[in-house]
Write a protein that holds these residues in place. Structure first.
Motif, PDB file in Angstrom:
ATOM      1  N   ALA A 748       0.832  -1.205   0.000  1.00 19.39           N
ATOM      2  CA  ALA A 748       0.000   0.000   0.000  1.00 19.39           C
ATOM      3  C   ALA A 748       0.868   1.258   0.000  1.00 19.39           C
ATOM      4  O   ALA A 748       0.564   2.247  -0.683  1.00 19.39           O
ATOM      5  CB  ALA A 748      -0.921   0.001   1.225  1.00 19.39           C
ATOM      6  N   PHE A 753      -2.057  -0.841  -4.667  1.00 24.74           N
ATOM      7  CA  PHE A 753      -3.249  -0.960  -3.837  1.00 24.74           C
ATOM      8  C   PHE A 753      -4.040  -2.241  -4.103  1.00 24.74           C
ATOM      9  O   PHE A 753      -4.613  -2.815  -3.168  1.00 24.74           O
ATOM     10  CB  PHE A 753      -4.139   0.277  -4.041  1.00 24.74           C
ATOM     11  CG  PHE A 753      -3.419   1.563  -3.771  1.00 24.74           C
ATOM     12  CD1 PHE A 753      -2.887   1.830  -2.511  1.00 24.74           C
ATOM     13  CD2 PHE A 753      -3.226   2.512  -4.770  1.00 24.74           C
ATOM     14  CE1 PHE A 753      -2.217   3.008  -2.250  1.00 24.74           C
ATOM     15  CE2 PHE A 753      -2.553   3.688  -4.530  1.00 24.74           C
ATOM     16  CZ  PHE A 753      -2.041   3.940  -3.266  1.00 24.74           C
ATOM     17  N   GLU A 757      -4.901  -4.848  -1.162  1.00 21.31           N
ATOM     18  CA  GLU A 757      -6.280  -5.233  -0.854  1.00 21.31           C
ATOM     19  C   GLU A 757      -6.462  -6.754  -0.912  1.00 21.31           C
ATOM     20  O   GLU A 757      -7.112  -7.352  -0.046  1.00 21.31           O
ATOM     21  CB  GLU A 757      -7.237  -4.543  -1.845  1.00 21.31           C
ATOM     22  CG  GLU A 757      -8.694  -4.833  -1.559  1.00 21.31           C
ATOM     23  CD  GLU A 757      -9.602  -4.350  -2.674  1.00 21.31           C
ATOM     24  OE1 GLU A 757     -10.463  -5.129  -3.115  1.00 21.31           O
ATOM     25  OE2 GLU A 757      -9.440  -3.187  -3.119  1.00 21.31           O
ATOM     26  N   LEU A 772      -8.361   0.980   3.675  1.00 27.41           N
ATOM     27  CA  LEU A 772      -7.432   1.388   2.602  1.00 27.41           C
ATOM     28  C   LEU A 772      -8.186   2.152   1.516  1.00 27.41           C
ATOM     29  O   LEU A 772      -7.755   3.227   1.080  1.00 27.41           O
ATOM     30  CB  LEU A 772      -6.751   0.144   2.022  1.00 27.41           C
ATOM     31  CG  LEU A 772      -5.898   0.363   0.768  1.00 27.41           C
ATOM     32  CD1 LEU A 772      -4.686   1.227   1.091  1.00 27.41           C
ATOM     33  CD2 LEU A 772      -5.446  -0.972   0.175  1.00 27.41           C
ATOM     34  N   ARG A 773      -9.315   1.596   1.087  1.00 26.89           N
ATOM     35  CA  ARG A 773     -10.076   2.234   0.020  1.00 26.89           C
ATOM     36  C   ARG A 773     -10.675   3.567   0.480  1.00 26.89           C
ATOM     37  O   ARG A 773     -10.809   4.500  -0.320  1.00 26.89           O
ATOM     38  CB  ARG A 773     -11.182   1.291  -0.467  1.00 26.89           C
ATOM     39  CG  ARG A 773     -10.660   0.081  -1.234  1.00 26.89           C
ATOM     40  CD  ARG A 773      -9.904   0.499  -2.486  1.00 26.89           C
ATOM     41  NE  ARG A 773      -9.294  -0.623  -3.181  1.00 26.89           N
ATOM     42  CZ  ARG A 773      -8.568  -0.516  -4.291  1.00 26.89           C
ATOM     43  NH1 ARG A 773      -8.347   0.670  -4.811  1.00 26.89           N
ATOM     44  NH2 ARG A 773      -8.034  -1.570  -4.854  1.00 26.89           N
ATOM     45  N   LEU A 776      -8.041   6.136   0.151  1.00 27.47           N
ATOM     46  CA  LEU A 776      -7.814   6.477  -1.262  1.00 27.47           C
ATOM     47  C   LEU A 776      -8.989   7.244  -1.860  1.00 27.47           C
ATOM     48  O   LEU A 776      -8.882   7.764  -2.972  1.00 27.47           O
ATOM     49  CB  LEU A 776      -7.585   5.188  -2.080  1.00 27.47           C
ATOM     50  CG  LEU A 776      -6.330   4.389  -1.759  1.00 27.47           C
ATOM     51  CD1 LEU A 776      -6.329   3.081  -2.532  1.00 27.47           C
ATOM     52  CD2 LEU A 776      -5.086   5.199  -2.093  1.00 27.47           C
TER      53      LEU A 776
END
Length: 1180
Positions: A748, A753, A757, A772-773, A776
């Protein structure tokens, strides 16, 4: 501008060349020489490498064709680029036109006059016509298809040159004796040209060349000189047109053989020979000049004799015919350009505009911003900003503080990276040299330099912005003469002290944050401190600098002189000179030739890159790395990367720059470090970087160590490159237990990404994948993960995702898509905005209805309804949030005054009356009286509406407008009064309580009306004006229909309305009706009344007397029916009501009365009417 010889092509059999011409569009080179030699060559780049564009690409001959047909020495070659034709001529007078067919050149036409030799040929700018001049004075003008247009023999002259004007309307003929004659396009003599450059010249001279630039690529300046004429003795003049009385004069101090403009008319090349100072023989040289006579430099060429020159179409090369060789020289132009904040700024000229087109090209986002600038001198950049130096317009606006200048002839415009002007400064010295630092702009002429401490508004508070407009005496702007040492009181903007000249002019400047360097033509270098300008040191060098550059620590100075020699000077070194004295400053041993560009690294004082011919060298501590083949101009050098731009390629099509023309080069230490990490390992690479430290290399090592989860090495490397975020990341990694989780975090970190993931999901850590998303901003994927995953999905997170996706669509104005997600995300505020943008007012109304009372969104929705004129919905929304005052204001704004009044009454608001009066006054000011009446009527202010309507009716009556229109206006006025009466009665009736009778309430209403209403005649006699014009029209209708008796009766009523209808019209009509009815007694009295009117002129009175005399000579002034007429005249029926249908008195008991206007009609007559004859209300 820099130039150097790059290639040489030998002609077979050592045949000497006489002429050469380069086709500007197709790139063919034609050269002619002795023994009938005629060749067509073409150079083509032989590479597919993107980095080897422009002149850096190796060239080879793709065409080398010998054209057979001439026997004598070929002396003239001329291209017609529009039609791909080549015209050549030899010493025998033979002319051949060649055409291109299937990649080869063939004869198309031949002409041989057999009398004289051709001395010159010239095609028009559009290629339609050619003019050929012969030595014996013969002139032929022909068309492109070979037809002769006209011919002429000039007696007693010898011709040697010819040139067409830009518009093809003028021809210049050069004579063998040095004169130039001007003819029109049909061969008629106009005048001899005045040759200012030959003043005080003696002896025989001849014309070396005439070249008229046709403006195909625009001009460097409006009204720019474009006609160059040069003589073999070196004298030259450049004119704006053939009649220019003040041309630019040049003495080249050489024996000239040929001249030619480049493709933009910005550089004139002059070829010939010059006496060498140290040798006996002549040296071949090419000198380059601007259109204003400034010498740009000299190119020396080996060989015995140069015979001709020709420019390449793009202006980047020049071909020279020398003996039996063709020499090619590369040109590195001084483009007007700069680099700031990922933006390349460059300027070029257009044929259809007098200004420079300046393009700010954001290379990161590939966006262009265009700005047109008149008389641009230079572009200078630093950081995020750019300075455009221009000539000031004649009528430029000056600040009060600038009036002390002599009319400020130049301006420095500070712009940001998208071309927005931030701050212009007007100055009165020519900004020949401009330098820029983080805080200062320095502009220098040949004898003085101006320093401006600029500020940028975005970094200032409002107070400081206001202070920026204060007088320039505060010290933010200063000016100094180069010969004087700055003192404490110097530097004030007094231009009178700096206009005096100097024997040692300034030739270059450069500056850093703390140092200003000024170079002078003698080789002296003056070093000043910044920001307080003080002369620190003077250094003496042996070269004249054309370009200076300071390294990032201001310790070393790079100097490129006029001949392209690069040297370095250490400003702080202390050395002992030949006399044993200690001096400051040392010339370093490194020297490079043919250098045309260089740039110091921003983050290392020992690193610099330089351009030498078509190679770029990188030096560390004066030691070079292996060269890189390129012809790019250096934009930036930092982080061990060099960014260059292929300006030559961009300016071939400047409106559409290509990202492929931006080239990035890594220097050797960066390449070696990367190779060591990949092939050897982190430990050895770490040792190499330790020996060659640089933050970029440490960051490279840290990233490689992270990939291998070597956290200690990574942390040490992040510390060395001072990356605090990196250190924190390593600390966080070290606290994680799972190796897979560490790898996912590293993936990451490096932007992989998808991989991160996938690793999170494989570990069954959907929460981390969602996190994480979310970081972003990839909410589509967040929503997908929330929906597809098994287990509990947080409702608040789901709503957040829906709203974020809605925002995504709303930002892109895809409102219908946004609505779907806002509905699911229950975001009512954004939903309202989307409905409004979609013009879905039904959806907006439903949303307002669904909201609870006093919701904070209701006022906003109400305002949306106001903006589109939806009054009902507005009122509903405002009332729902308990804002009746806002509802009333909205009704007023939307002109819904009845609704506004109703609301004001329902909520006991008093200010509606003042609002109404104010709006009505506004309408009356604009002369919109009818709008004001309608306003009052809608608001139930019938009395005010009636007053205005009566006013309009009176004005129309005075204008003697159509009587029917006037009657209608009076009827409307009266109807408004009736509505007012009814309003007062109903208001009183509503306020009466108990068992009061209807009569008493009506009486009370009338009493209140008496008290409230001011006295006006139309209150008591509302129908009087309508009655007057009704009877006036009725009498005339009855008369014309033949009802003479009733017409007379009706006309007699008009006597009561002299205050409304002019008396002259009443008694004229009465006289006419009486005469027609043979009631001459009434007629006589009507004439008597007319003759006594004071408003009539004597002529009009005489006319009435004459008419009366004519009538009463024939008829006795007596009525035929005395009793009836007398009764009329006495007004005996005045107490009886009058029938408004016939004009007769109503003596019977049976009659009909109108419920609106209360006027009567005879019972037997009303059956003929559906509407009241007076007020037109229905007969009920």
């Amino acid at each position: 501008m820099f130039f150097y010889l790059s290639k040489r092509i030998a002609i077979p059999n050592n045949v000497k060349l006489k002429c050469i011409s380069w086709n500007k569009e197709q790139g063919f080179i034609a050269c002619g020489g002795e023994d009938g030699l005629l060749k067509v060559l073409k150079l083509t780049a032989q590479t597919d490498d993107e980095k080897l564009k422009s002149i850096a690409a190796p060239n080879s001959l793709s065409m080398n064709q010998t054209l057979e047909g001439h026997s004598g020495s070929v002396q003239v070659v001329a291209w017609n680029e529009h039609y791909q034709k080549l015209t050549t001529s030899d010493q025998n007078g033979l002319i051949i036109v060649w055409m291109l067919y299937k990649g080869s050149w063939y004869e198309e036409m031949i002409n041989n006059r057999n009398k004289s030799v051709v001395r010159g040929m010239s095609w028009t700018a559009d290629g339609q016509k050619i003019c050929i001049v012969y030595e014996d004075g013969a002139v032929i003008v022909g068309s492109v298809d070979g037809n002769r247009i006209w011919g002429k023999d000039l007696k007693g002259v010898q011709l040697c040159h010819v040139a067409w004007s830009t518009d093809s309307k003028v021809l210049l003929f050069g004579m063998a004796n040095g004169e130039i004659h001007i003819f029109d396009s049909q061969g008629n003599f106009i005048m001899k040209m005045k040759l200012n450059c030959l003043v005080n010249v003696t002896g025989a001279i001849s014309i070396a060349g005439i070249h008229w630039y046709h403006g195909a690529e625009g001009y460097v300046e409006p009204d720019c000189p474009c006609l160059a004429i040069c003589f073999d003795n070196g004298r030259c003049q450049i004119m704006r047109d053939e009649n220019d009385q003040d041309p630019v004069l040049i003495d080249t101090d050489m024996c000239v053989v040929s001249i030619q403009w480049n493709h933009t008319g910005s550089v004139l090349a002059v070829a010939g020979s010059q006496k060498a100072a140290t040798e006996d023989k002549d040296v071949n040289v090419v000198q380059f000049y601007t259109p204003f006579g400034e010498c740009l430099g000299t190119l020396k060429v080996s060989g015995k004799q140069i015979s001709a020159l020709s420019w390449e179409g793009g202006g980047l090369k020049i071909a020279l015919a020398v003996d039996c060789f063709i020499y090619f020289a590369n040109i590195r132009p001084d483009y007007k350009w700069g680099y700031c904040s990922n933006t390349i700024v460059y300027a070029y000229t257009k044929p259809d505009r007098p200004e420079y087109c300046v393009i700010f090209w954001d290379t990161k986002n590939n966006e262009k911003y265009i700005k047109y600038v008149k008389s641009l001198i230079s572009i200078t950049t630093y950081g995020d900003f750019c300075i455009l130096a221009t000539k000031a317009e004649e009528n430029h606006p000056q600040e009060e503080s600038q009036l002390e200048t002599f009319g400020a002839m130049f301006v420095l415009v500070l712009c940001n990276s998208i071309g927005t002007p931030l701050d212009p400064k007007y100055i009165d010295i020519v900004p020949l040299f401009v330098a820029m630092t983080k805080t200062h702009v320095i502009a220098a002429s040949k004898e003085a330099f101006y320093i401006w401490q600029y500020r940028v508004a975005k970094k200032l508070m409002a107070l400081e912005i206001n202070q920026m407009t204060r007088s320039r005496k505060e010290g933010r702007e200063r000016i100094y003469h180069v010969d004087y040492t700055p003192g404490s009181v110097d530097g004030v903007l007094d231009y009178s002290k700096v206009i005096q000249g100097t024997r040692d002019p300034i030739c270059a400047i450069t500056a850093s944050d703390k140092t200003l360097i000024v170079g002078r033509e003698s080789g002296t270098i003056q070093r000043y401190s910044l920001p307080n300008v003080g002369l620190i040191q003077k250094y003496s060098l042996t070269c004249r600098a054309s370009q200076l550059s300071l390294n990032c620590s201001s310790s070393r100075l790079a100097i490129i002189d006029n001949s392209g020699v690069l040297t370095f000077f250490d400003l702080d070194a202390r050395v002992t000179d030949s006399k044993g004295q200690q001096v400051i400053g040392e010339l370093l041993k490194l020297e490079r030739k043919d250098v045309w560009d260089m740039k110091w690294a921003k983050d290392n004082p020992d690193l610099f890159a330089m351009m030498e011919k078509t190679r770029m060298y990188v030096f560390r501590n004066l030691d070079p790395e292996e060269p890189i083949q390129t012809a790019g101009y250096i934009c930036n050098f930092e982080e061990l990367e060099i960014k260059t731009v292929l300006l030559d390629e961009i300016l071939k099509n400047p409106e559409f720059p290509n990202k492929g023309y931006i080239l990035n080069f890594e220097i050797r230490s960066l390449r070696d470090s990367r190779a060591l990490i990949e092939k050897v390992g982190i430990k050895d690479a770490s040792q190499f970087i330790e020996d060659n430290p640089h933050p970029r290399l440490w960051r490279l090592l840290a990233e490689a160590a992270l990939q291998k989860l070597s956290l200690y090495t990574a942390e040490q490397a992040f510390v060395r490159c001072k990356d605090y975020q990196g250190i924190k990341f390593v600390k966080r990694l070290s606290n994680l237990q799972s190796e897979v989780l560490k790898q996912a975090e590293v993936a990451a970190y490096f932007g992989r990404f998808e991989e991160a993931e996938r690793m999170y999901l494989d570990m069954d850590r959907r929460d981390l994948a969602i996190g994480l998303r979310r970081k972003l901003g990839d909410w589509f994927r967040v929503l997908q993960l929330l929906k597809t995953g098994s287990g509990y999905a947080d409702d608040s997170l789901l709503e957040q995702a829906y709203n974020a996706i809605g925002d995504y669509f709303a930002d892109r104005q895809k409102w219908s898509n946004a609505v779907q997600y806002y509905v699911q995300g229950r975001n009512q505020a954004r939903l309202a905005e989307c409905y409004y943008m979609l013009e879905d007012y039904e959806g907006l109304e439903n949303l307002a209805n669904s909201l609870p009372e006093n919701h904070k969104l209701l006022p906003k929705i109400a305002q949306m309804f106001v903006r589109v004129g939806m009054c009902e919905q507005t009122v509903t929304a405002f009332l729902k949030c308990n804002q009746p005052k806002a509802a009333v204001d909205a009704c007023v704004h939307l002109n819904q005054w009845d609704k506004a009044v109703e609301l004001a009454k329902n909520h006991s608001m008093k200010e509606i009356g003042s609002l109404l009066a104010r709006y009505a006054a506004h309408l009356l000011e604009k002369n919109k009286t009818l709008d004001a009446i309608e306003l009052y009527r809608k608001a139930n202010h019938f009395y005010d509406a009636a007053k205005l309507m009566f006013k309009i009716a009176d004005e129309e009556a005075k204008k003697r407008a159509n009587p029917l229109r006037v009657k209608k206006l009076y009827v409307l006025s009266a109807l408004l009064i009736e509505q007012y009466h009814e309003q007062m009665k109903s208001a009183q009736r509503g306020s009466m309580t108990g068992k009061s009778s209807e009569a008493s309430s009506a009486l009370a209403g009338l009493l209140e009306e008496e008290v409230l209403s001011p006295k006006s005649w139309f209150m008591d006699n509302a129908w009087r004006g309508a009655e007057a014009y009704h009877f006036f029209l009725l009498a005339q209708r009855q008369l014309y229909e033949g009802y003479l008796d009733t017409a007379l009766r009706t006309a007699l009523h008009l006597r009561d309305f002299e205050d409304i209808i002019p008396a002259i019209e009443i008694y004229s009509l009465l006289a006419l009706c009486a005469c027609a009815n043979r009631a001459f007694g009434i007629c006589s009295r009507a004439f008597f009344k007319l003759e006594s009117l004071e408003s009539l002129s004597s002529e009009q009175k005489q006319q009435y007397e004459d008419l009366a005399l004519e009538i009463f000579i024939k008829n006795t002034p007596k009525d035929s029916r005395n009793s009836e007429s007398d009764s009329f005249l006495e007004g005996g029926e005045g107490k009886l009501p009058t029938c408004i249908a016939t004009g007769s008195p109503i003596s019977e008991y049976k009659f009909w009365m109108c419920s609106v206007c209360k006027h009567c009609v005879l019972a037997q007559k009303i059956s003929n009417y559906n509407f009241c004859p007076l007020c037109h209300s229905p007969v009920g």
